[in-house]
Design a protein around this motif. Structure first.
Motif, PDB file in Angstrom:
ATOM      1  N   LEU A  69       0.833  -1.198   0.000  1.00  0.00           N
ATOM      2  CA  LEU A  69       0.000   0.000   0.000  1.00  0.00           C
ATOM      3  C   LEU A  69       0.868   1.248   0.000  1.00  0.00           C
ATOM      4  O   LEU A  69       1.910   1.298   0.676  1.00  0.00           O
ATOM      5  N   ASP A  70       0.431   2.231  -0.735  1.00  0.00           N
ATOM      6  CA  ASP A  70       1.092   3.530  -0.728  1.00  0.00           C
ATOM      7  C   ASP A  70       0.396   4.434   0.296  1.00  0.00           C
ATOM      8  O   ASP A  70      -0.671   4.130   0.814  1.00  0.00           O
ATOM      9  N   SER A  71       1.026   5.593   0.545  1.00  0.00           N
ATOM     10  CA  SER A  71       0.439   6.537   1.499  1.00  0.00           C
ATOM     11  C   SER A  71      -0.823   7.189   0.957  1.00  0.00           C
ATOM     12  O   SER A  71      -1.636   7.701   1.716  1.00  0.00           O
ATOM     13  N   VAL A  72      -1.001   7.184  -0.329  1.00  0.00           N
ATOM     14  CA  VAL A  72      -2.211   7.693  -0.972  1.00  0.00           C
ATOM     15  C   VAL A  72      -2.706   6.609  -1.918  1.00  0.00           C
ATOM     16  O   VAL A  72      -1.943   6.118  -2.761  1.00  0.00           O
ATOM     17  N   GLY A  73      -3.949   6.251  -1.782  1.00  0.00           N
ATOM     18  CA  GLY A  73      -4.410   5.184  -2.658  1.00  0.00           C
ATOM     19  C   GLY A  73      -5.878   4.872  -2.503  1.00  0.00           C
ATOM     20  O   GLY A  73      -6.666   5.653  -1.962  1.00  0.00           O
TER      21      GLY A  73
ATOM     22  N   LEU B 130      -8.652   1.299  -2.085  1.00  0.00           N
ATOM     23  CA  LEU B 130      -8.747  -0.110  -1.712  1.00  0.00           C
ATOM     24  C   LEU B 130     -10.198  -0.559  -1.871  1.00  0.00           C
ATOM     25  O   LEU B 130     -11.132   0.171  -1.494  1.00  0.00           O
ATOM     26  N   ALA B 131     -10.378  -1.773  -2.448  1.00  0.00           N
ATOM     27  CA  ALA B 131     -11.728  -2.278  -2.711  1.00  0.00           C
ATOM     28  C   ALA B 131     -11.762  -3.771  -2.479  1.00  0.00           C
ATOM     29  O   ALA B 131     -10.750  -4.474  -2.592  1.00  0.00           O
ATOM     30  N   LEU B 132     -12.977  -4.264  -2.162  1.00  0.00           N
ATOM     31  CA  LEU B 132     -13.222  -5.684  -1.947  1.00  0.00           C
ATOM     32  C   LEU B 132     -14.351  -6.110  -2.878  1.00  0.00           C
ATOM     33  O   LEU B 132     -15.437  -5.525  -2.852  1.00  0.00           O
ATOM     34  N   TYR B 133     -14.096  -7.153  -3.719  1.00  0.00           N
ATOM     35  CA  TYR B 133     -15.086  -7.663  -4.664  1.00  0.00           C
ATOM     36  C   TYR B 133     -15.470  -9.091  -4.280  1.00  0.00           C
ATOM     37  O   TYR B 133     -14.727  -9.793  -3.580  1.00  0.00           O
ATOM     38  N   ASP B 134     -16.637  -9.518  -4.777  1.00  0.00           N
ATOM     39  CA  ASP B 134     -17.106 -10.872  -4.489  1.00  0.00           C
ATOM     40  C   ASP B 134     -16.387 -11.881  -5.367  1.00  0.00           C
ATOM     41  O   ASP B 134     -15.422 -11.554  -6.077  1.00  0.00           O
ATOM     42  N   GLN B 135     -16.837 -13.139  -5.351  1.00  0.00           N
ATOM     43  CA  GLN B 135     -16.163 -14.220  -6.069  1.00  0.00           C
ATOM     44  C   GLN B 135     -16.207 -14.060  -7.579  1.00  0.00           C
ATOM     45  O   GLN B 135     -15.351 -14.588  -8.286  1.00  0.00           O
ATOM     46  N   SER B 136     -17.190 -13.339  -8.070  1.00  0.00           N
ATOM     47  CA  SER B 136     -17.257 -13.122  -9.518  1.00  0.00           C
ATOM     48  C   SER B 136     -16.300 -12.023  -9.976  1.00  0.00           C
ATOM     49  O   SER B 136     -16.021 -11.909 -11.169  1.00  0.00           O
ATOM     50  N   GLY B 137     -15.818 -11.210  -9.075  1.00  0.00           N
ATOM     51  CA  GLY B 137     -14.952 -10.104  -9.433  1.00  0.00           C
ATOM     52  C   GLY B 137     -15.683  -8.944 -10.086  1.00  0.00           C
ATOM     53  O   GLY B 137     -15.042  -8.024 -10.604  1.00  0.00           O
ATOM     54  N   LYS B 138     -17.027  -8.943 -10.033  1.00  0.00           N
ATOM     55  CA  LYS B 138     -17.805  -7.893 -10.682  1.00  0.00           C
ATOM     56  C   LYS B 138     -18.639  -7.081  -9.697  1.00  0.00           C
ATOM     57  O   LYS B 138     -18.946  -5.919  -9.957  1.00  0.00           O
ATOM     58  N   ILE B 139     -19.024  -7.693  -8.598  1.00  0.00           N
ATOM     59  CA  ILE B 139     -19.871  -7.016  -7.616  1.00  0.00           C
ATOM     60  C   ILE B 139     -18.977  -6.423  -6.527  1.00  0.00           C
ATOM     61  O   ILE B 139     -18.229  -7.141  -5.857  1.00  0.00           O
ATOM     62  N   LEU B 140     -19.066  -5.095  -6.370  1.00  0.00           N
ATOM     63  CA  LEU B 140     -18.273  -4.396  -5.363  1.00  0.00           C
ATOM     64  C   LEU B 140     -18.932  -4.554  -3.997  1.00  0.00           C
ATOM     65  O   LEU B 140     -20.098  -4.215  -3.814  1.00  0.00           O
ATOM     66  N   ILE B 141     -18.171  -5.037  -3.024  1.00  0.00           N
ATOM     67  CA  ILE B 141     -18.687  -5.211  -1.671  1.00  0.00           C
ATOM     68  C   ILE B 141     -18.449  -3.953  -0.841  1.00  0.00           C
ATOM     69  O   ILE B 141     -19.363  -3.417  -0.212  1.00  0.00           O
ATOM     70  N   ASP B 142     -17.207  -3.445  -0.854  1.00  0.00           N
ATOM     71  CA  ASP B 142     -16.887  -2.234  -0.098  1.00  0.00           C
ATOM     72  C   ASP B 142     -15.610  -1.641  -0.672  1.00  0.00           C
ATOM     73  O   ASP B 142     -14.750  -2.354  -1.208  1.00  0.00           O
ATOM     74  N   SER B 143     -15.479  -0.308  -0.542  1.00  0.00           N
ATOM     75  CA  SER B 143     -14.289   0.374  -1.027  1.00  0.00           C
ATOM     76  C   SER B 143     -14.136   1.698  -0.303  1.00  0.00           C
ATOM     77  O   SER B 143     -15.102   2.223   0.262  1.00  0.00           O
ATOM     78  N   PHE B 144     -12.934   2.250  -0.305  1.00  0.00           N
ATOM     79  CA  PHE B 144     -12.688   3.577   0.257  1.00  0.00           C
ATOM     80  C   PHE B 144     -11.373   4.102  -0.303  1.00  0.00           C
ATOM     81  O   PHE B 144     -10.488   3.337  -0.713  1.00  0.00           O
ATOM     82  N   SER B 145     -11.254   5.409  -0.328  1.00  0.00           N
ATOM     83  CA  SER B 145     -10.024   6.080  -0.760  1.00  0.00           C
ATOM     84  C   SER B 145      -9.377   6.731   0.452  1.00  0.00           C
ATOM     85  O   SER B 145     -10.070   7.208   1.362  1.00  0.00           O
ATOM     86  N   TYR B 146      -8.075   6.779   0.468  1.00  0.00           N
ATOM     87  CA  TYR B 146      -7.351   7.360   1.600  1.00  0.00           C
ATOM     88  C   TYR B 146      -6.195   8.186   1.062  1.00  0.00           C
ATOM     89  O   TYR B 146      -5.687   7.968  -0.047  1.00  0.00           O
ATOM     90  N   ALA B 147      -5.794   9.149   1.875  1.00  0.00           N
ATOM     91  CA  ALA B 147      -4.657  10.009   1.532  1.00  0.00           C
ATOM     92  C   ALA B 147      -3.948  10.396   2.825  1.00  0.00           C
ATOM     93  O   ALA B 147      -4.394  11.305   3.537  1.00  0.00           O
ATOM     94  N   TYR B 148      -2.905   9.655   3.151  1.00  0.00           N
ATOM     95  CA  TYR B 148      -2.141   9.914   4.376  1.00  0.00           C
ATOM     96  C   TYR B 148      -0.657  10.082   4.029  1.00  0.00           C
ATOM     97  O   TYR B 148       0.193   9.263   4.383  1.00  0.00           O
ATOM     98  N   PRO B 149      -0.306  11.142   3.300  1.00  0.00           N
ATOM     99  CA  PRO B 149       1.103  11.290   2.893  1.00  0.00           C
ATOM    100  C   PRO B 149       2.027  11.587   4.064  1.00  0.00           C
ATOM    101  O   PRO B 149       3.196  11.185   4.049  1.00  0.00           O
ATOM    102  N   ASP B 150       1.546  12.300   5.048  1.00  0.00           N
ATOM    103  CA  ASP B 150       2.369  12.661   6.209  1.00  0.00           C
ATOM    104  C   ASP B 150       1.900  11.937   7.460  1.00  0.00           C
ATOM    105  O   ASP B 150       1.948  12.487   8.566  1.00  0.00           O
TER     106      ASP B 150
END
Length: 302
Positions: free
Chosen positions: A116-120, A122-142
């Motif tokens: 993981l980078d300091s800014v990026g 992240l997402a979680l998909y189901d077994q088909s790889g098409k249905i998004l379960i949860d995701s979020f963006s973060y930015a912690y450079p410092d």
């Protein structure tokens, strides 16, 4: 032909129901906490301290993460596939799973094959790889070392914020909520307020009872001492009484005339006993003719 149709239909219905139950269960998985700069915090089974992400099963049923995908690239949802068919991918109800981003994919189930980078993202998909379960963006450079960001358990809005203390595989609490008794004790350590409150409640209760019994006693006393007044008769009743009280002028009927005629006949035939006060018929039967007028008409008078 009909038997094959019903078998196929039952299998299809069972498959759709199972898929729906699985989808409803896996949709309850949420990202709960992340630490990108891990220097002295969580150490994996290989002795390394890498960035980690906590996943929370918010449902009350067991969920299997095997076969799902984790990615940090929205254009590549199947970047890392969680191994399937292993017992440690099963997350119990209201429990946690921790993924370590060491960049080495052959160390185990929870060792993700990228860092993981300091800014990026992240997402979680189901077994088909098409249905998004949860995701979020973060930015912690410092971001300081060993500081995590996440969602507090008692936060109804589910806002990502800096944690007071990192808690991998544990519930996130920002503070210990005090009970009402503890809060009341802090404001009234000597007990003056609680004493006055109890005395006031008791005094008001006794006052209310006294008022109720006083007015109740007066009410029933008035009811018992009240003299009953005669009811006024209506005009119709007064007219009826007046009519009844007036003397009735009636005429004798046939039976009365016959009795008088018989009496006079017996009188003139000397069939009576003379008394100073009047006369009466001699009894000719065991039953007096005056008691039963029917006997007077069984024999015609001479």
């Amino acid at each position: 032909m009909r038997t094959y149709f019903w078998k196929y239909f039952s299998f299809l219905l069972l498959f759709v129901s199972a898929h729906k139950v699985y989808a409803d269960g896996i949709s309850s998985v949420r990202f709960n906490e992340i630490m990108v700069n891990n220097q002295n915090n969580y150490q994996d089974e290989f002795g390394d301290r890498s960035a980690w992400v906590e996943v929370f099963n918010s449902s009350y049923s067991t969920i299997n993460l095997g076969g799902c995908y984790i990615t940090n690239d929205p254009n590549s949802p199947t970047k890392y596939r969680i191994p399937k068919g292993l017992p440690n991918t099963i997350v119990p109800p209201r429990s946690y799973a921790l993924f370590v981003f060491s960049g080495v994919s052959d160390r185990g189930v929870f060792q993700v094959g990228f860092k993981l980078d300091s800014v990026g993202y992240l997402a979680l998909y189901d077994q088909s790889g098409k249905i998004l379960i949860d995701s979020f963006s973060y930015a912690y450079p410092d971001m300081p070392a060993d500081v995590s960001f996440g969602i507090y358990e008692n936060d109804k809005n589910r806002q990502w914020q800096q944690m007071n203390e990192a808690s991998p595989k544990m519930v996130n609490y920002n503070k210990i909520e005090k009970t009402r008794a503890e809060k009341f004790y802090e404001n009234d350590r000597h007990g003056f307020v609680i004493t006055l409150t109890i005395m006031s409640v008791v005094f008001l209760a006794l006052l209310c009872l006294a008022v109720i019994f006083t007015f109740t006693g007066r009410f029933f006393k008035k009811q018992t001492t009240k003299t009953p007044q005669p009811k006024q008769k209506s005009n119709k009743q007064q007219k009826t009484v007046d009519v009844v009280q007036q003397p009735q002028h009636t005429t004798a009927d046939d039976s009365d005339i016959a009795a008088i005629a018989l009496t006079l006949h017996l009188y003139f035939d000397n069939q009576h006993e003379v008394e100073q006060t009047g006369f009466y018929l001699k009894p000719q039967h065991s039953q007096s003719a005056w008691a039963s007028k029917v006997l007077n008409f069984r024999q015609l008078p001479k």
